[in-house]
Design an enzyme around this catalytic site. Structure first.
Site, PDB file in Angstrom:
ATOM      1  N   ALA A  12     -31.346 -25.667  21.863  1.00 29.35           N
ATOM      2  CA  ALA A  12     -31.740 -24.263  22.051  1.00 29.35           C
ATOM      3  C   ALA A  12     -32.773 -24.108  23.154  1.00 29.35           C
ATOM      4  CB  ALA A  12     -32.293 -23.722  20.739  1.00 29.35           C
ATOM      5  N   GLY A  14     -32.111 -23.952  26.549  1.00 28.72           N
ATOM      6  CA  GLY A  14     -31.520 -23.572  27.842  1.00 28.72           C
ATOM      7  C   GLY A  14     -32.264 -22.459  28.550  1.00 28.72           C
ATOM      8  N   ARG A  18     -27.935 -16.123  32.466  1.00 30.50           N
ATOM      9  CA  ARG A  18     -26.897 -15.090  32.429  1.00 30.50           C
ATOM     10  C   ARG A  18     -27.272 -13.877  31.574  1.00 30.50           C
ATOM     11  NH1 ARG A  18     -22.404 -19.506  30.906  1.00 30.50           N
ATOM     12  NH2 ARG A  18     -24.306 -20.549  30.204  1.00 30.50           N
ATOM     13  N   ASP A 106     -26.930 -21.130  20.680  1.00 27.68           N
ATOM     14  CA  ASP A 106     -26.373 -19.838  21.102  1.00 27.68           C
ATOM     15  C   ASP A 106     -24.970 -19.605  20.545  1.00 27.68           C
ATOM     16  OD1 ASP A 106     -25.003 -21.664  22.676  1.00 27.68           O
ATOM     17  OD2 ASP A 106     -25.229 -20.529  24.543  1.00 27.68           O
ATOM     18  N   ASN A 228     -23.851 -15.900  25.983  1.00 26.99           N
ATOM     19  CA  ASN A 228     -24.460 -16.255  27.264  1.00 26.99           C
ATOM     20  C   ASN A 228     -24.907 -15.036  28.039  1.00 26.99           C
ATOM     21  OD1 ASN A 228     -23.858 -19.158  27.060  1.00 26.99           O
ATOM     22  ND2 ASN A 228     -21.752 -18.425  27.116  1.00 26.99           N
ATOM     23  N   ARG A 334     -42.702   7.787   5.327  1.00 28.89           N
ATOM     24  CA  ARG A 334     -43.137   6.469   5.793  1.00 28.89           C
ATOM     25  C   ARG A 334     -44.421   5.989   5.128  1.00 28.89           C
ATOM     26  NH1 ARG A 334     -47.045   7.047  10.227  1.00 28.89           N
ATOM     27  NH2 ARG A 334     -47.424   9.261  10.522  1.00 28.89           N
ATOM     28  N   ASN A 387     -55.603  15.336   8.152  1.00 36.66           N
ATOM     29  CA  ASN A 387     -56.171  14.127   7.533  1.00 36.66           C
ATOM     30  C   ASN A 387     -56.988  13.303   8.504  1.00 36.66           C
ATOM     31  OD1 ASN A 387     -53.835  13.500   8.975  1.00 36.66           O
ATOM     32  ND2 ASN A 387     -53.513  11.629   7.798  1.00 36.66           N
ATOM     33  N   SER A 406     -47.261  29.391   2.899  1.00 38.77           N
ATOM     34  CA  SER A 406     -46.795  28.905   4.199  1.00 38.77           C
ATOM     35  C   SER A 406     -47.908  28.890   5.250  1.00 38.77           C
ATOM     36  CB  SER A 406     -45.684  29.820   4.710  1.00 38.77           C
ATOM     37  OG  SER A 406     -44.594  29.726   3.833  1.00 38.77           O
TER      38      SER A 406
HETATM   39  C1  UD1 Z   1     -21.473 -25.205  26.772  1.00 38.43           C
HETATM   40  C2  UD1 Z   1     -20.484 -26.346  27.016  1.00 38.43           C
HETATM   41  C3  UD1 Z   1     -19.075 -25.773  27.116  1.00 38.43           C
HETATM   42  C4  UD1 Z   1     -18.751 -25.050  25.826  1.00 38.43           C
HETATM   43  C5  UD1 Z   1     -19.802 -23.961  25.531  1.00 38.43           C
HETATM   44  C6  UD1 Z   1     -19.587 -23.383  24.160  1.00 38.43           C
HETATM   45  C7  UD1 Z   1     -21.850 -27.960  28.221  1.00 38.43           C
HETATM   46  C8  UD1 Z   1     -22.120 -28.624  29.521  1.00 38.43           C
HETATM   47  N1  UD1 Z   1     -20.877 -27.050  28.195  1.00 38.43           N
HETATM   48  O1  UD1 Z   1     -21.433 -24.378  27.929  1.00 38.43           O
HETATM   49  O2  UD1 Z   1     -18.136 -26.814  27.327  1.00 38.43           O
HETATM   50  O3  UD1 Z   1     -17.451 -24.479  25.905  1.00 38.43           O
HETATM   51  O4  UD1 Z   1     -21.121 -24.501  25.580  1.00 38.43           O
HETATM   52  O5  UD1 Z   1     -20.481 -22.360  23.891  1.00 38.43           O
HETATM   53  O6  UD1 Z   1     -22.483 -28.281  27.242  1.00 38.43           O
HETATM   54  N2  UD1 Z   1     -29.492 -26.155  26.261  1.00 38.43           N
HETATM   55  C9  UD1 Z   1     -30.601 -26.951  26.070  1.00 38.43           C
HETATM   56  N3  UD1 Z   1     -31.170 -27.571  27.126  1.00 38.43           N
HETATM   57  C10 UD1 Z   1     -30.651 -27.486  28.400  1.00 38.43           C
HETATM   58  C11 UD1 Z   1     -29.498 -26.685  28.567  1.00 38.43           C
HETATM   59  C12 UD1 Z   1     -28.939 -26.049  27.496  1.00 38.43           C
HETATM   60  O7  UD1 Z   1     -31.104 -27.072  24.945  1.00 38.43           O
HETATM   61  O8  UD1 Z   1     -31.230 -28.085  29.314  1.00 38.43           O
HETATM   62  C13 UD1 Z   1     -28.922 -25.426  25.102  1.00 38.43           C
HETATM   63  C14 UD1 Z   1     -28.844 -23.921  25.318  1.00 38.43           C
HETATM   64  O9  UD1 Z   1     -30.013 -23.254  24.867  1.00 38.43           O
HETATM   65  C15 UD1 Z   1     -27.633 -23.518  24.503  1.00 38.43           C
HETATM   66  C16 UD1 Z   1     -26.767 -24.768  24.486  1.00 38.43           C
HETATM   67  O10 UD1 Z   1     -27.594 -25.845  24.905  1.00 38.43           O
HETATM   68  O11 UD1 Z   1     -27.990 -23.170  23.177  1.00 38.43           O
HETATM   69  C17 UD1 Z   1     -25.570 -24.640  25.445  1.00 38.43           C
HETATM   70  O12 UD1 Z   1     -26.018 -24.440  26.764  1.00 38.43           O
HETATM   71  P1  UD1 Z   1     -25.348 -23.371  27.718  1.00 38.43           P
HETATM   72  O13 UD1 Z   1     -26.033 -23.448  29.024  1.00 38.43           O
HETATM   73  O14 UD1 Z   1     -25.230 -22.080  27.064  1.00 38.43           O
HETATM   74  O15 UD1 Z   1     -23.873 -24.000  27.890  1.00 38.43           O
HETATM   75  P2  UD1 Z   1     -22.520 -23.243  28.222  1.00 38.43           P
HETATM   76  O16 UD1 Z   1     -22.478 -22.965  29.668  1.00 38.43           O
HETATM   77  O17 UD1 Z   1     -22.322 -22.127  27.304  1.00 38.43           O
HETATM   78 CA    CA Z   2     -23.558 -21.114  25.811  1.00 37.88          CA
END
Ligand code: UD1
Ligand code: CA
Length: 456
Positions: A12, A14, A18, A106, A228, A334, A387, A406
């Site tokens: 998690a 990344g 996007r 994700d 994404n 509320r 109040n 009123s």
């Molecule tokens: C990835 C897959 C793809 C698959 C898709 C499914 C890879 C290279 N590709 O692509 O084949 O079909 O998921 O949803 O894995 N993350 C990290 N550290 C990093 C990069 C990413 O923890 O350095 C985490 C992100 O937060 C995310 C997950 O890994 O939760 C996937 O990364 P993301 O960049 O979304 O990969 P996709 O391009 O969706």
């Molecule tokens: Ca993804």
């Protein structure tokens, strides 16, 4: 300390480029719950798991406070160099003889049942992948098979001519033996268009070593949908809401239109509860038997007891409506307010931090704040409690059977004792005794043949 048996790793960390948002995607919400929380909750529900390793980005250290559970270990990734790099960061925690299940932070709708089936599917193989056929494979890695066997995952960005025809996509979710996984994650390089260490490259490495690669499909393809961008987030939210609404309908909650209902939390309900279009339920909401919720209402952390009617466009937050009440349209209730039995509150009435007595009525255009209102009280149109003096808040107490005419202002702190009558248009600044009538407006004057002012 090394973890044995079977562990889950959730990636998690990344960049979320996007999403075009300042907030990382895993911190956005689906159904009012953080995307990452969905994955963590599912991981916690899977049977026979030793620990859950959550790989988060360095900047999100605050997640330590949210995922406070001795089964969850938070690992922080500094450089966002790809999914393969992220997994490398945790591999040393695991025994070679153990299994690792990788989930993506994700991909929030993955089910416990599918993960448990994935675990069983590994039997006899080194690695087992969760794949699916989706309507729109764009953005997903594609599963390349030769003679039925998986040989490679091709990332979307690198798809060549013929590979467009492949409809089987990769979910990112797999289970593998730790010994092999350790070897493969260290062999991955970043010689690709994105200059990322891709975890998906381990599949080709496994195939080259002739390791057995199994695959399974999820129960529903929606389980593998990744988030994404904001369009995918919106679509998944819509699907999630419809799925929740369907479950509720099948267990007795009358929802007028499955696509116009939002539940961002938890709802408990009795028999014959009806919810009209465009209602939003947030937090913890309890609805008693025969409750009616009109169109456009927002109910947040509140209880509506049996037989009460909430007319359209009413907002109720942190409050209790007792049985047989009528509220709205356009009421705002509320901050720990309580409407007691058979009370009636109507349009453009705001009630804050107030106990409103049984059989009492405030039917039009009022503000009652920091007050107690007895039973059988009538609050006329346009009555307000003053109040707040600009610095402090004060209490208003209105006892049983009081009638407030009123357009009166009740300047707090003030007490109006039982059976008192306040004439319309009164500005009340002193307490009122039992049975008194109070009028503070000037006597009505009549001036004969008044000419008015002439225009120059
Ligand atoms: C990835 C897959 C793809 C698959 C898709 C499914 C890879 C290279 N590709 O692509 O084949 O079909 O998921 O949803 O894995 N993350 C990290 N550290 C990093 C990069 C990413 O923890 O350095 C985490 C992100 O937060 C995310 C997950 O890994 O939760 C996937 O990364 P993301 O960049 O979304 O990969 P996709 O391009 O969706
Ligand atoms: Ca993804």
């Amino acid at each position: 300390m090394k973890s044995s048996n079977r562990n889950i790793v959730i990636l998690a960390a990344g960049k979320s480029v996007r999403m075009c948002s300042k907030v990382p995607k895993v911190l956005h919400s689906i159904g009012g719950k953080m995307i990452l929380q969905h994955v963590v909750d599912t991981a916690l529900s899977v049977k026979k798991i030793s620990d859950i390793y959550l790989v988060c980005h360095e900047e999100n250290r605050f997640l330590k406070k949210i995922f406070f559970n001795k089964k969850i270990k938070l690992i922080f990734q500094k450089h966002q160099l790809g999914t393969g790099y992220a997994l490398r960061k945790v591999m040393h925690y695991f025994d070679d003889g153990s299994d690792i299940i990788v989930l993506y932070g994700d991909v929030p709708l993955i089910s416990k049942e599918t993960i448990e089936r994935l675990i069983l599917s590994k039997d006899g193989s080194v690695i087992s992948l969760l794949t699916a056929f989706v309507k729109d494979p764009n953005g997903y890695g594609r599963i390349l098979r030769k003679n039925g066997e998986v040989v490679k995952i091709i990332e979307d960005i690198e798809i060549c001519q013929d590979e467009w025809k492949i409809k089987e996509v990769y979910s990112g979710i797999f289970i593998a033996n730790t010994y092999f996984l350790k070897k493969w994650v260290h062999l991955i390089n970043n010689e690709n268009i994105q200059k990322e260490y891709r975890l998906t490259d381990i599949v080709a490495l496994a195939s080259e070593e002739r390791c057995k690669i199994s695959t399974i499909y999820p129960m529903e393809s929606i389980e593998i949908h990744g988030i994404n961008n904001l369009f995918q987030l919106m679509n998944l939210e819509k699907h999630y809401q419809e799925r929740q609404a369907k479950k509720l309908l099948l267990s007795g909650l009358m929802i007028s239109d499955i696509s116009r209902f939002d539940l961002r939390g938890k709802i408990k309900y009795g028999k014959d509860v009806y919810i009209d279009n465009d209602v939003m339920i947030v937090g913890k909401v309890i609805l008693g038997n025969d409750v009616y919720i009109g169109s456009g209402c927002i109910l947040k952390d509140c209880t509506i007891s049996e037989n009460s009617i909430i007319h359209p466009y009413t907002i109720i937050e942190n409050s209790i409506v007792s049985k047989d009440c009528t509220v709205g349209p356009f009421t705002y209730l509320r901050n720990n307010s309580v409407l007691k039995e058979r009370s009636e509150v109507g349009n453009f009435v705001e009630i804050k931090n107030t106990i409103f007595g049984s059989h009492s009525k405030a039917k039009h255009l009022s503000y009652l704040g920091d007050s107690t209102v007895g039973s059988h009280v009538n609050i006329g149109a346009g009555v307000i409690t003053c109040n707040y003096d600009g610095a402090n808040k004060f209490q208003t107490h209105i006892e049983d059977n009081v009638f407030i005419g009123s357009d009166s202002q009740l300047v707090a702190p003030i007490t109006i004792q039982k059976n008192a009558t306040i004439g319309a248009g009164t500005t009340l600044t002193r307490d009122v005794k039992e049975n008194d009538l109070v009028i503070s407006r000037i006597r009505q004057k009549h001036i004969k043949n008044w000419k008015g002012t002439l225009k120059k």
